[in-house]
Design a protein around this motif. Structure first.
Motif, PDB file in Angstrom:
ATOM      1  N   PRO A   1      50.586  36.152  47.786  1.00  0.00           N
ATOM      2  CA  PRO A   1      50.633  34.697  47.631  1.00  0.00           C
ATOM      3  C   PRO A   1      52.016  34.162  48.000  1.00  0.00           C
ATOM      4  O   PRO A   1      53.019  34.871  47.846  1.00  0.00           O
ATOM      5  CB  PRO A   1      50.378  34.481  46.130  1.00  0.00           C
ATOM      6  CG  PRO A   1      49.884  35.770  45.607  1.00  0.00           C
ATOM      7  CD  PRO A   1      50.372  36.845  46.511  1.00  0.00           C
TER       8      PRO A   1
ATOM      9  N   ILE B   1      43.311  42.554  42.272  1.00  0.00           N
ATOM     10  CA  ILE B   1      44.102  43.032  41.120  1.00  0.00           C
ATOM     11  C   ILE B   1      44.036  42.003  39.988  1.00  0.00           C
ATOM     12  O   ILE B   1      43.834  42.347  38.829  1.00  0.00           O
ATOM     13  CB  ILE B   1      45.575  43.306  41.530  1.00  0.00           C
ATOM     14  CG1 ILE B   1      45.647  44.538  42.447  1.00  0.00           C
ATOM     15  CG2 ILE B   1      46.467  43.513  40.302  1.00  0.00           C
ATOM     16  CD1 ILE B   1      47.003  44.745  43.098  1.00  0.00           C
ATOM     17  N   ILE B   2      44.192  40.727  40.347  1.00  0.00           N
ATOM     18  CA  ILE B   2      44.171  39.670  39.320  1.00  0.00           C
ATOM     19  C   ILE B   2      42.770  39.592  38.692  1.00  0.00           C
ATOM     20  O   ILE B   2      42.627  39.495  37.472  1.00  0.00           O
ATOM     21  CB  ILE B   2      44.567  38.294  39.929  1.00  0.00           C
ATOM     22  CG1 ILE B   2      45.936  38.358  40.616  1.00  0.00           C
ATOM     23  CG2 ILE B   2      44.524  37.200  38.873  1.00  0.00           C
ATOM     24  CD1 ILE B   2      47.102  38.704  39.757  1.00  0.00           C
TER      25      ILE B   2
ATOM     26  N   LEU C   1      42.076  42.369  36.179  1.00  0.00           N
ATOM     27  CA  LEU C   1      43.135  42.595  35.169  1.00  0.00           C
ATOM     28  C   LEU C   1      42.617  43.036  33.789  1.00  0.00           C
ATOM     29  O   LEU C   1      43.197  43.958  33.198  1.00  0.00           O
ATOM     30  CB  LEU C   1      43.998  41.343  35.014  1.00  0.00           C
ATOM     31  CG  LEU C   1      45.312  41.303  35.799  1.00  0.00           C
ATOM     32  CD1 LEU C   1      46.054  39.997  35.538  1.00  0.00           C
ATOM     33  CD2 LEU C   1      46.222  42.466  35.486  1.00  0.00           C
ATOM     34  N   PRO C   2      41.516  42.447  33.252  1.00  0.00           N
ATOM     35  CA  PRO C   2      41.076  42.916  31.925  1.00  0.00           C
ATOM     36  C   PRO C   2      40.777  44.414  31.912  1.00  0.00           C
ATOM     37  O   PRO C   2      41.130  45.109  30.951  1.00  0.00           O
ATOM     38  CB  PRO C   2      39.807  42.098  31.653  1.00  0.00           C
ATOM     39  CG  PRO C   2      39.963  40.872  32.472  1.00  0.00           C
ATOM     40  CD  PRO C   2      40.702  41.306  33.711  1.00  0.00           C
TER      41      PRO C   2
ATOM     42  N   LEU D   1      37.204  36.624  28.889  1.00  0.00           N
ATOM     43  CA  LEU D   1      38.461  37.133  29.468  1.00  0.00           C
ATOM     44  C   LEU D   1      38.301  37.354  30.974  1.00  0.00           C
ATOM     45  O   LEU D   1      39.200  37.045  31.758  1.00  0.00           O
ATOM     46  CB  LEU D   1      38.862  38.456  28.799  1.00  0.00           C
ATOM     47  CG  LEU D   1      39.366  38.376  27.372  1.00  0.00           C
ATOM     48  CD1 LEU D   1      39.586  39.771  26.813  1.00  0.00           C
ATOM     49  CD2 LEU D   1      40.673  37.588  27.304  1.00  0.00           C
TER      50      LEU D   1
ATOM     51  N   PHE E   1      38.375  34.091  32.727  1.00  0.00           N
ATOM     52  CA  PHE E   1      39.748  33.592  32.807  1.00  0.00           C
ATOM     53  C   PHE E   1      40.506  34.285  33.947  1.00  0.00           C
ATOM     54  O   PHE E   1      41.198  33.643  34.741  1.00  0.00           O
ATOM     55  CB  PHE E   1      40.457  33.812  31.464  1.00  0.00           C
ATOM     56  CG  PHE E   1      41.893  33.354  31.429  1.00  0.00           C
ATOM     57  CD1 PHE E   1      42.216  32.020  31.603  1.00  0.00           C
ATOM     58  CD2 PHE E   1      42.926  34.266  31.230  1.00  0.00           C
ATOM     59  CE1 PHE E   1      43.540  31.597  31.587  1.00  0.00           C
ATOM     60  CE2 PHE E   1      44.247  33.853  31.203  1.00  0.00           C
ATOM     61  CZ  PHE E   1      44.559  32.516  31.385  1.00  0.00           C
ATOM     62  N   SER E   2      40.322  35.603  34.033  1.00  0.00           N
ATOM     63  CA  SER E   2      40.966  36.365  35.111  1.00  0.00           C
ATOM     64  C   SER E   2      40.434  35.932  36.477  1.00  0.00           C
ATOM     65  O   SER E   2      41.187  35.840  37.444  1.00  0.00           O
ATOM     66  CB  SER E   2      40.683  37.854  34.940  1.00  0.00           C
ATOM     67  OG  SER E   2      41.767  38.472  34.348  1.00  0.00           O
TER      68      SER E   2
ATOM     69  N   LEU F   1      42.087  32.778  37.414  1.00  0.00           N
ATOM     70  CA  LEU F   1      43.452  33.034  37.918  1.00  0.00           C
ATOM     71  C   LEU F   1      43.398  33.625  39.333  1.00  0.00           C
ATOM     72  O   LEU F   1      44.254  33.325  40.179  1.00  0.00           O
ATOM     73  CB  LEU F   1      44.202  33.991  36.983  1.00  0.00           C
ATOM     74  CG  LEU F   1      44.516  33.479  35.574  1.00  0.00           C
ATOM     75  CD1 LEU F   1      45.212  34.561  34.756  1.00  0.00           C
ATOM     76  CD2 LEU F   1      45.385  32.229  35.624  1.00  0.00           C
TER      77      LEU F   1
ATOM     78  N   ILE G   1      42.831  30.819  41.722  1.00  0.00           N
ATOM     79  CA  ILE G   1      44.098  30.100  41.934  1.00  0.00           C
ATOM     80  C   ILE G   1      44.977  30.907  42.908  1.00  0.00           C
ATOM     81  O   ILE G   1      45.572  30.346  43.842  1.00  0.00           O
ATOM     82  CB  ILE G   1      44.848  29.868  40.598  1.00  0.00           C
ATOM     83  CG1 ILE G   1      44.060  28.890  39.734  1.00  0.00           C
ATOM     84  CG2 ILE G   1      46.256  29.322  40.853  1.00  0.00           C
ATOM     85  CD1 ILE G   1      44.660  28.659  38.369  1.00  0.00           C
ATOM     86  N   THR G   2      45.022  32.228  42.697  1.00  0.00           N
ATOM     87  CA  THR G   2      45.806  33.098  43.586  1.00  0.00           C
ATOM     88  C   THR G   2      45.295  32.978  45.028  1.00  0.00           C
ATOM     89  O   THR G   2      46.092  32.912  45.971  1.00  0.00           O
ATOM     90  CB  THR G   2      45.709  34.573  43.110  1.00  0.00           C
ATOM     91  OG1 THR G   2      46.041  34.618  41.727  1.00  0.00           O
ATOM     92  CG2 THR G   2      46.638  35.483  43.879  1.00  0.00           C
TER      93      THR G   2
ATOM     94  N   VAL H   1      46.462  29.677  46.422  1.00  0.00           N
ATOM     95  CA  VAL H   1      47.908  29.719  46.693  1.00  0.00           C
ATOM     96  C   VAL H   1      48.188  30.559  47.952  1.00  0.00           C
ATOM     97  O   VAL H   1      49.061  30.239  48.750  1.00  0.00           O
ATOM     98  CB  VAL H   1      48.668  30.297  45.466  1.00  0.00           C
ATOM     99  CG1 VAL H   1      50.117  30.586  45.802  1.00  0.00           C
ATOM    100  CG2 VAL H   1      48.593  29.340  44.294  1.00  0.00           C
TER     101      VAL H   1
END
Lengths: 332, 71
Positions: free
Chosen positions: A130, A241-242, A245-246, A314, A317-318, A321, A324-325, A328
């Motif tokens: 990013p 990866i993001i 994450l959990p 969770l 949520f990941s 994110l 968003i990544t 970006v």
């Protein structure tokens, strides 16, 4: 390939994988108990027997559809995805039947699953980050590929502890991956990623609480390895990866608390306790591994459904994110 | 969710530090000596590994704080 053809191919790919996994899993739910291939569900009173392993249904349908997609596109990257999935799923199947007792054997063998990506040279050693774009990692990237498949497939294996957790988690986690591949755009790999979500969703119907079948290592390793292969050949590593994450944090917390590789069936101190009212509670034993489920239960006892729902929150949520990544990385 | 959010921020921050600050390090500009080039690369690898260890330690610390606070 124009847009309408792409949508048609993606839809057919989804529908075919979903139907195939559904029918094969249904067949396994009926036949496995007759052959005595069942395991106890430890998180329920009376420990009911559940059909196991359902992984072959996932593995077979994923490999069939990926092979067809390879014939359509002629893209070696899709062949890599199919081969990585076959090897990881086969290792899982051997583990389901023979049980590797030493914790390091399975991650060690899973390095073999990384080889198709390296041998077919379907990776690009310029991963896209990013904000500052692609970077050159010509020496270290192939080493990271070797490690990535064992790490990700073990992480998905370790999250497969409650009814529906793994299959639901994979559905949520794959969404940002497909979004990133659509935005890059890499349509061939985007279509190749659709069977992952379709197969996980079809399996979830039988795997959700109360489970009629468990995927076993053959299912969890195949799903994790395929996710990892898509991320590498599709060049969406950071988004992946993001998104995952959990699962990564769960396996990292377990490994750091038990200080080494160990099979989950060989962990002496259980991280959770089954209460008489069928709810789950966190173990207060300091030597119990710090699993994601234990961390969720630290707030107070919950039913199995509620814990799985928290895992999905969770994951969502990941996934948010990860989206968003993606934005970006490719829109800023 | 907090731990996942922090992990996400640390991935961003870590990759920024590695690729913006560590990778451009050139202690011996213009040199063609293999030994000096090797030491320059070694320094980058050591710094990157050091950062990764810090990432791991932060994650372990966060986990311990979370467990202690809730128990």
């Amino acid at each position: 390939m124009n847009q309408s053809d792409l949508i048609l191919l993606a839809s057919v790919s989804f529908a075919f994988t979903f139907s195939l996994t559904y029918l094969l899993t249904l067949a396994l739910v009926k036949t496995l108990p007759k052959k005595g291939s069942v395991v106890e569900d430890h998180h329920k009173q009376g420990k009911p027997k559940v059909a196991w392993p359902g992984g072959p249904a996932i593995l077979f349908s994923l490999v069939i559809v990926e092979s067809i997609l390879y014939l359509i596109y002629g893209d070696l990257r899709i062949l890599s995805i199919a081969l990585v999935t076959i090897i990881a799923g086969s290792i899982g199947l051997i583990d389901d039947r023979m049980k590797f007792n030493r914790g390091i054997i399975k991650p060690g063998l899973l390095i073999l699953a990384s080889l198709p990506i390296l041998l077919l040279r379907t990776y690009n050693f310029h991963p896209i980050f990013p904000i500052f774009g692609s970077v050159r990692l010509s020496i270290i990237y192939p080493l990271l590929v070797l490690l990535a498949v064992p790490i990700v497939s073990n992480a998905t294996n370790m999250i497969d502890v409650l009814n529906g957790a793994l299959s639901g988690f994979m559905v949520i986690t794959t969404i940002p991956l497909i979004f990133a591949l659509a935005l890059r755009p890499d349509h061939a790999i985007m279509v190749a990623a659709i069977p992952l979500i379709a197969s996980s969703l079809a399996f979830y119907i039988f795997h959700k609480h109360p489970s009629k079948i468990f995927p076993g290592d053959s299912g969890s390793l195949a799903l994790g390895a395929m996710f990892c292969a898509i991320a590498i050949v599709g060049r969406v590593e950071i988004v992946a990866i993001i998104a995952i994450l959990p699962a990564i944090l769960n396996s990292f917390f377990i490994l750091s608390s038990i200080k080494g590789f160990i099979e989950h069936r060989n962990i002496k101190t259980r991280p959770t306790i089954l209460l008489p009212d069928s709810r789950l509670a966190a173990s207060e034993n300091p030597s119990a591994p710090a699993t994601l489920v234990r961390m969720i239960l630290i707030g107070g006892p919950l039913s199995e459904r509620e814990v799985v729902s928290d895992i999905f929150k969770l994951s969502a949520f990941s996934a948010f994110l990860a989206v968003i990544t993606t934005l970006v990385t490719w829109c800023v | 969710m907090g731990i996942i959010g922090v992990a996400w921020l640390l991935v961003f921050l870590g990759s920024y530090i590695i690729f913006y600050l560590i990778v451009p390090i050139d202690l011996f500009p213009g040199t063609k000596d293999y030994v000096l080039t090797f030491f320059n690369s070694l320094l980058k690898v050591v710094l990157s590994i050091f950062l990764s260890i810090i990432w791991i330690l932060i994650m372990i610390k966060l986990r311990d704080i979370y467990i202690k606070r809730k128990l």
